[in-house]
Design a protein around this motif. Sequence first.
Motif: not given
Length: 326
Positions: A11-13, A29-34, A49-52
Motif C-alpha cells: 500500500p505504501a508504494t 487518505d492512506p488510512a482509508g479504504d481506497w 483506486i478512489r482519490l480523495r
Amino acid sequence: MESLTKNRQDPATLHAMIVRAYGVDRAPDPAGDWCTELGHGWFNVAYRIRLRDGAEVVLKIAPPPAVEVMTYERGAMATELAALRLIREHTDVPVPAVDHADTSRNLCDADWFVMPFIAGDNLGMLRDRLTAAESDAYQEQLGAVTARLNAVRGTAFGPLTGPGVPTWRAAFTAMIDSVLADGERRAVGLGRPYSAIRTLISDNAACLDDVTEPRLVEWDLWDNNAMVRDGRIVAIIDHERAFWGDPLIEAGFTGLELPAFGDSQPFTRGYGHPPLTRAERVRRRLYGLYLTLIMAVEIDYRKLPGADHHAWVHARLAEALTRLDG
C-alpha cells in the motif's frame, strides 16, 4: 486470475505512485479504504483506486523484470501506451485516457500508468447472463469497433514501437517462431516435434504475401477486454498485444476455423467482412495455430493452474495443427 507476471505492490508504494500521478491534494487518505485489486486480468496487475475527491482511477503495473515472460510480451506496457495514443488520435473508438505514465522505476521495479476507471460491466463477466440476442448484438458491436481500429494504417509490419519489417510474411513468421523458441527453451510439449510444426508453417506461408498494407491490429479484443453499459460498448481495455499486421488475425475471427472459441458470425457481420476466400482460410488457420501455441506455452511461463484448462488448450492446439495438415 493468478499469474507469476502480476507485480503486486504494498500500500505504501501504491500510495506514492498516486501522489506522483495526481499530487498530494488528490491522493487518498492512506488510512482509508481506497484500493482494490482488479483480479480478472492475466498479465499486468491492476488496482482500482478512489482519490480523495471521489474520482476513481485504475493503476496498471508491468511484470517484475526478474520474471521471464514470453518474447512477444516484452515491452508490453510500452505497446499499450502506443496503442492508446494511436486509437485516440486516429479513431473514435472509446478508450481510457492516460493520466500519467512512469518509466523511471524508482518507486517500483517496473513501468506503470494510471487512467480513469470506466464505469460499466466487463462483457466477459457478463456473458453468462446474456440472452442469445443480447450476446449477438454485443459481438456485432465488437466487430464494428474492430473494423474501425483496423482502418488505421501503418508504414511497416510488426511491433507498434518498432522496428518494423516490409512484409507481413516476414513479420508473422518471426512472431510465430518466437513462440516456438519460447517453448523449446522450456521444453514444452506440443504434441508434435517442433521441426514438424515449423515445416507445417513454412508449407502454408505463401498466403501471407496477400497482405500488403500494415493495419493496426488489436489482436486481444475478446469479451474480457470490452466494457459495456446500457447495451453499448463504452470502452475497450488492455491493448498491450497490439501490432501492425493483418486484420484477419483479430480475436473475433478465431471461431471461423476453431469453433470451440465461439461463433464468429455475429462479429463478422458487425465487422462487414465477406465470406473468407480459400487463401484467407489458410491465413486464419495459421493465426489459430499462433494463438493456440501461445496458450500452450504460456502455461509454463505463468505457472497457470487448472488441469481442465491445460487439457482444453492442448486439444485446441491439436485441432489447429490438424486444420493445417490438409
